[in-house]
Design a protein around this motif. Structure first.
Motif, short mmCIF file in Angstrom:
data_model
loop_
_atom_site.label_atom_id
_atom_site.label_comp_id
_atom_site.label_asym_id
_atom_site.label_seq_id
_atom_site.Cartn_x
_atom_site.Cartn_y
_atom_site.Cartn_z
N ALA A 88 -10.05 12.52 7.08
CA ALA A 88 -10.09 11.15 7.59
C ALA A 88 -10.83 10.22 6.64
O ALA A 88 -10.43 9.09 6.41
CB ALA A 88 -10.73 11.12 8.97
N ALA A 89 -11.91 10.72 6.04
CA ALA A 89 -12.68 9.91 5.09
C ALA A 89 -11.86 9.61 3.84
O ALA A 89 -11.87 8.49 3.33
CB ALA A 89 -13.97 10.62 4.72
N VAL A 90 -11.13 10.60 3.35
CA VAL A 90 -10.28 10.39 2.17
C VAL A 90 -9.18 9.39 2.50
O VAL A 90 -8.90 8.47 1.72
CB VAL A 90 -9.69 11.73 1.67
CG1 VAL A 90 -8.58 11.50 0.65
CG2 VAL A 90 -10.79 12.59 1.09
N GLN A 91 -8.56 9.53 3.66
CA GLN A 91 -7.49 8.61 4.05
C GLN A 91 -8.04 7.19 4.18
O GLN A 91 -7.43 6.24 3.73
CB GLN A 91 -6.84 9.05 5.35
CG GLN A 91 -5.67 8.18 5.75
CD GLN A 91 -4.99 8.68 7.01
OE1 GLN A 91 -5.45 9.59 7.68
NE2 GLN A 91 -3.88 8.07 7.33
N ALA A 92 -9.22 7.02 4.79
CA ALA A 92 -9.81 5.69 4.95
C ALA A 92 -10.14 5.08 3.59
O ALA A 92 -9.94 3.89 3.38
CB ALA A 92 -11.07 5.77 5.81
N ALA A 93 -10.64 5.89 2.65
CA ALA A 93 -10.98 5.39 1.33
C ALA A 93 -9.74 4.99 0.55
O ALA A 93 -9.78 4.11 -0.29
CB ALA A 93 -11.77 6.44 0.55
N SER A 94 -8.60 5.65 0.83
CA SER A 94 -7.39 5.35 0.07
C SER A 94 -6.50 4.33 0.78
O SER A 94 -5.49 3.93 0.22
CB SER A 94 -6.61 6.63 -0.20
OG SER A 94 -6.13 7.17 1.01
N ALA A 95 -6.86 3.92 1.98
CA ALA A 95 -6.06 2.93 2.70
C ALA A 95 -6.17 1.58 2.01
O ALA A 95 -7.22 1.20 1.52
CB ALA A 95 -6.54 2.83 4.15
N LEU A 96 -5.06 0.86 1.99
CA LEU A 96 -5.06 -0.46 1.37
C LEU A 96 -5.79 -1.46 2.26
O LEU A 96 -5.73 -1.38 3.48
CB LEU A 96 -3.62 -0.92 1.14
CG LEU A 96 -2.82 -0.10 0.14
CD1 LEU A 96 -1.36 -0.54 0.14
CD2 LEU A 96 -3.40 -0.22 -1.25
N LYS A 97 -6.48 -2.40 1.63
CA LYS A 97 -7.17 -3.47 2.35
C LYS A 97 -6.17 -4.54 2.79
O LYS A 97 -6.40 -5.26 3.74
CB LYS A 97 -8.25 -4.11 1.48
CG LYS A 97 -9.30 -3.15 0.96
CD LYS A 97 -10.27 -2.79 2.03
CE LYS A 97 -11.39 -1.94 1.45
NZ LYS A 97 -12.27 -1.46 2.47
N SER A 98 -5.08 -4.67 2.06
CA SER A 98 -4.05 -5.66 2.34
C SER A 98 -3.15 -5.20 3.47
O SER A 98 -3.10 -4.01 3.78
CB SER A 98 -3.18 -5.89 1.10
OG SER A 98 -3.97 -6.23 -0.01
N GLY A 99 -2.40 -6.14 4.03
CA GLY A 99 -1.36 -5.77 4.99
C GLY A 99 -0.28 -5.01 4.24
O GLY A 99 0.04 -5.34 3.10
N THR A 100 0.26 -3.98 4.85
CA THR A 100 1.23 -3.15 4.14
C THR A 100 2.65 -3.38 4.63
O THR A 100 2.86 -3.77 5.78
CB THR A 100 0.88 -1.65 4.30
OG1 THR A 100 0.87 -1.33 5.69
CG2 THR A 100 -0.46 -1.33 3.68
N PHE A 101 3.59 -3.16 3.74
CA PHE A 101 5.00 -3.15 4.10
C PHE A 101 5.30 -1.74 4.57
O PHE A 101 5.12 -0.79 3.82
CB PHE A 101 5.90 -3.49 2.90
CG PHE A 101 5.85 -4.93 2.50
CD1 PHE A 101 6.64 -5.86 3.13
CD2 PHE A 101 5.01 -5.36 1.48
CE1 PHE A 101 6.61 -7.20 2.76
CE2 PHE A 101 4.96 -6.69 1.11
CZ PHE A 101 5.77 -7.61 1.75
#
Length: 191
Positions: free
Chosen positions: A14-27
């Motif tokens: 979960a921590a890795v996924q949160a760190a790699s999630a985009l800050k922008s809105g995604t398509f």
């Protein structure tokens, strides 16, 4: 013991996924970015698809913009600086919504004030309208406030992120900090 280890692995994931999630809105799902084939402000032939392998950020704007466009360009220049030795991962392309005033020479000179690597695109009103349509950008000409003469342009002010494979991945609204831009470029560049 196995449950504790499993829980720890889930938290790590979960921590890795949160760190790699985009800050922008995604398509979602990502879709192929419409190709753009146009003369660049420096006179070279430009093809968006030729930038595969880089993260591309498209900004639609105009050189007479009093506030939004220069603020976004300054933030993009700051993001490139913060990327340091990885700045070449990012290519900014500024697309004019005011081709009547944004001549190639004016656009080239304007962008150089922010970052000489930025690519500027302008063309005929019909060419630029077709690009705006492909990306869902609106642009409206309106009279400038009294005493300022001429006209201004109202337009969509999102930044479009295109990944290394040419897919539209994210949309960042105006006013976000350079650190969020750097985060998203690094996430997309690492894929």
């Amino acid at each position: 013991m196995k449950r504790v280890l499993f829980a720890a692995l889930l938290l790590c994931a979960a921590a890795v996924q949160a760190a790699s999630a985009l800050k922008s809105g995604t398509f979602s799902p990502a879709r192929a970015a419409p190709d753009i084939v146009q003369k660049a402000a420096d006179g070279s032939d430009f093809r968006l698809s030729a930038l595969r392998g880089k993260v591309v950020v498209l900004e639609f704007g105009f050189t007479h913009c009093p506030a939004v466009c220069p603020a976004s360009l300054a933030m993009l220049a700051q993001a490139r600086q913060k990327l340091g030795p990885h700045a070449d991962r990012l290519q900014v392309v500024f697309i004019s919504v005011d081709p009547e005033r944004d001549t190639p020479a004016r656009l080239k000179s304007y962008l150089a004030q922010f970052d000489k690597s930025f690519i500027g695109l302008t063309g005929t009103p019909e060419q630029m309208a077709a690009i705006r349509k492909d990306y869902g950008i609106t642009a409206t000409k309106f009279a400038a406030p009294a005493g300022q003469g001429g006209y201004q342009m109202g337009h969509s002010s999102y930044l479009y992120f295109i990944d290394k494979k040419g897919m539209l991945r994210a949309l960042m609204p105006f006013g976000r900090p350079a650190d969020e831009m750097v985060h998203d470029v690094n996430v997309l560049a690492a894929e």
